[in-house]
Design a protein around this motif. Structure first.
Motif, mmCIF file in Angstrom:
data_model
loop_
_atom_site.group_PDB
_atom_site.id
_atom_site.type_symbol
_atom_site.label_atom_id
_atom_site.label_comp_id
_atom_site.label_asym_id
_atom_site.label_seq_id
_atom_site.Cartn_x
_atom_site.Cartn_y
_atom_site.Cartn_z
ATOM 1 N N ASP A 28 6.829 -6.272 2.312
ATOM 2 C CA ASP A 28 6.284 -5.747 3.561
ATOM 3 C C ASP A 28 4.768 -5.653 3.466
ATOM 4 O OD1 ASP A 28 5.921 -3.538 1.924
ATOM 5 O OD2 ASP A 28 7.247 -2.215 3.065
ATOM 6 N N PHE A 29 4.131 -5.242 4.544
ATOM 7 C CA PHE A 29 2.677 -5.206 4.569
ATOM 8 C C PHE A 29 2.121 -4.264 3.509
ATOM 9 C CE2 PHE A 29 2.757 -6.351 9.362
ATOM 10 C CZ PHE A 29 2.972 -7.675 9.039
ATOM 11 N N ALA A 30 2.762 -3.112 3.328
ATOM 12 C CA ALA A 30 2.279 -2.144 2.344
ATOM 13 C C ALA A 30 2.388 -2.696 0.927
ATOM 14 C CB ALA A 30 3.065 -0.838 2.461
ATOM 15 N N THR A 31 3.419 -3.492 0.666
ATOM 16 C CA THR A 31 3.563 -4.112 -0.654
ATOM 17 C C THR A 31 2.432 -5.111 -0.904
ATOM 18 O OG1 THR A 31 5.974 -3.845 -0.624
ATOM 19 C CG2 THR A 31 5.076 -5.519 -2.105
ATOM 20 N N ILE A 32 2.103 -5.908 0.103
ATOM 21 C CA ILE A 32 0.996 -6.852 -0.036
ATOM 22 C C ILE A 32 -0.297 -6.109 -0.342
ATOM 23 C CG2 ILE A 32 -0.477 -8.480 1.222
ATOM 24 C CD1 ILE A 32 2.013 -9.450 2.689
ATOM 25 N N ASP A 33 -0.572 -5.056 0.417
ATOM 26 C CA ASP A 33 -1.820 -4.309 0.226
ATOM 27 C C ASP A 33 -1.862 -3.668 -1.156
ATOM 28 O OD1 ASP A 33 -2.424 -5.067 2.795
ATOM 29 O OD2 ASP A 33 -1.920 -3.130 3.689
ATOM 30 N N ARG A 34 -0.742 -3.137 -1.600
ATOM 31 C CA ARG A 34 -0.695 -2.503 -2.923
ATOM 32 C C ARG A 34 -0.863 -3.536 -4.030
ATOM 33 N NH1 ARG A 34 -2.281 1.387 -6.037
ATOM 34 N NH2 ARG A 34 -0.811 1.981 -7.669
ATOM 35 N N LEU A 35 -0.285 -4.703 -3.839
ATOM 36 C CA LEU A 35 -0.422 -5.747 -4.855
ATOM 37 C C LEU A 35 -1.876 -6.168 -5.001
ATOM 38 C CD1 LEU A 35 0.986 -7.506 -6.892
ATOM 39 C CD2 LEU A 35 1.679 -9.048 -5.062
ATOM 40 N N HIS A 36 -2.599 -6.268 -3.898
ATOM 41 C CA HIS A 36 -4.033 -6.555 -3.971
ATOM 42 C C HIS A 36 -4.757 -5.484 -4.790
ATOM 43 C CE1 HIS A 36 -4.753 -10.094 -1.536
ATOM 44 N NE2 HIS A 36 -3.982 -9.634 -0.576
#
Length: 263
Positions: A28-36
């Motif tokens: 999800d979007f939050a996972t993408i942001d956290r991975l960054h």
């Protein structure tokens, strides 16, 4: 949000685990942001020299983008969809592809859609013998938006890629290895040990030389051979004045193991 991705550190190796097993580790979007955020942390820490990326649970590496999460952006129209969904995902796979430290995907189960695109983007991948791969976006009525239409043909060839892209049919781990999507297939219970063993080999090398190899290959793939050779030469020039190149050559002459410091 922090629980969406687990970070563990063992010596010079950071392991990132997609931690949404109830959704087959959908991104999800939050996972993408956290991975960054975590990639930024790992890049800034000189003590960390390699990354293993895997999924929680026994069923999935990642089922791809979270449909419930991105659907609202798609339904809001092309402008919002491009900004919130497509560009966000493309930034992630581009970041994984260009990361200056080696990332090893330890594919522990199904890698569909965006999960397959992550596998395509990272430089190295080891698959469990239970892993399967699919370009499932076609069954949702769209083409892969996270780089899959571009990286997959470069990895496995145009016709093989189009067969996956146009049908959405899954392939097994051994087929993925045979066509060049992953490097190796191991028994499921040996997956993380195999990933750690590969990471240990990489962290024993000069981190500067590893970064130079990654940059040369990633940039050179889309250039003519002459332009690629210029990239290769520029990377060597950056290494020529380092302590690591002197240590590597001297250790060879003295017939002893090299000890690289990244300087």
């Amino acid at each position: 949000m922090d629980d969406k991705i687990l970070l563990t550190i063992n010596g010079a190796v950071a392991t990132l685990t997609l931690n949404r097993p109830d959704t087959l580790n959908a991104i999800d979007f939050a996972t993408i942001d956290r991975l960054h955020d975590l990639l930024d942390f790992i890049e800034a820490d000189d003590a960390l020299r390699a990354v293993i990326l895997t999924g929680a649970g026994e069923r999935a590496f990642s089922a791809g983008a979270d449909i419930h999460d991105f659907s609202s952006a798609v339904f809001a129209g092309p402008e919002v969809a491009l900004r919130e969904f497509v560009r966000r995902g493309q930034r992630l796979t581009s970041r994984l592809e260009a990361f200056p430290k080696p990332i090893i995907a330890a594919v522990n189960g199904l890698a569909y859609g965006g999960g397959c695109e992550v596998t395509e983007a990272v430089p190295l991948a080891i698959a469990s013998d239970r892993a399967t791969f699919a370009k499932s976006e076609i069954k949702l009525g769209f083409a892969p938006p996270y780089g899959g239409t571009q990286r997959l043909p470069r990895l496995i060839g145009r016709k093989r890629a189009l067969a996956m892209l146009l049908t959405g049919d899954p392939i097994d781990a051994r087929t993925a290895r045979d066509i060049g999507l992953v490097n190796e297939v191991v028994p499921h219970e040996q997956l993380m040990d195999a990933a750690r063993a590969l990471a240990a080999k990489l962290t024993a090398q000069s981190p500067l030389a590893v970064a130079a190899c990654l940059a040369s290959v990633t940039r050179g793939l889309n250039l003519s051979i002459d332009e690629g050779l210029a990239v290769e030469a520029s990377q060597f020039a950056r290494m020529a004045a380092t302590e690591d190149i002197r240590e590597g050559i001297t250790a060879f002459i003295e017939k002893r193991p090299a000890v690289f410091t990244g300087r």
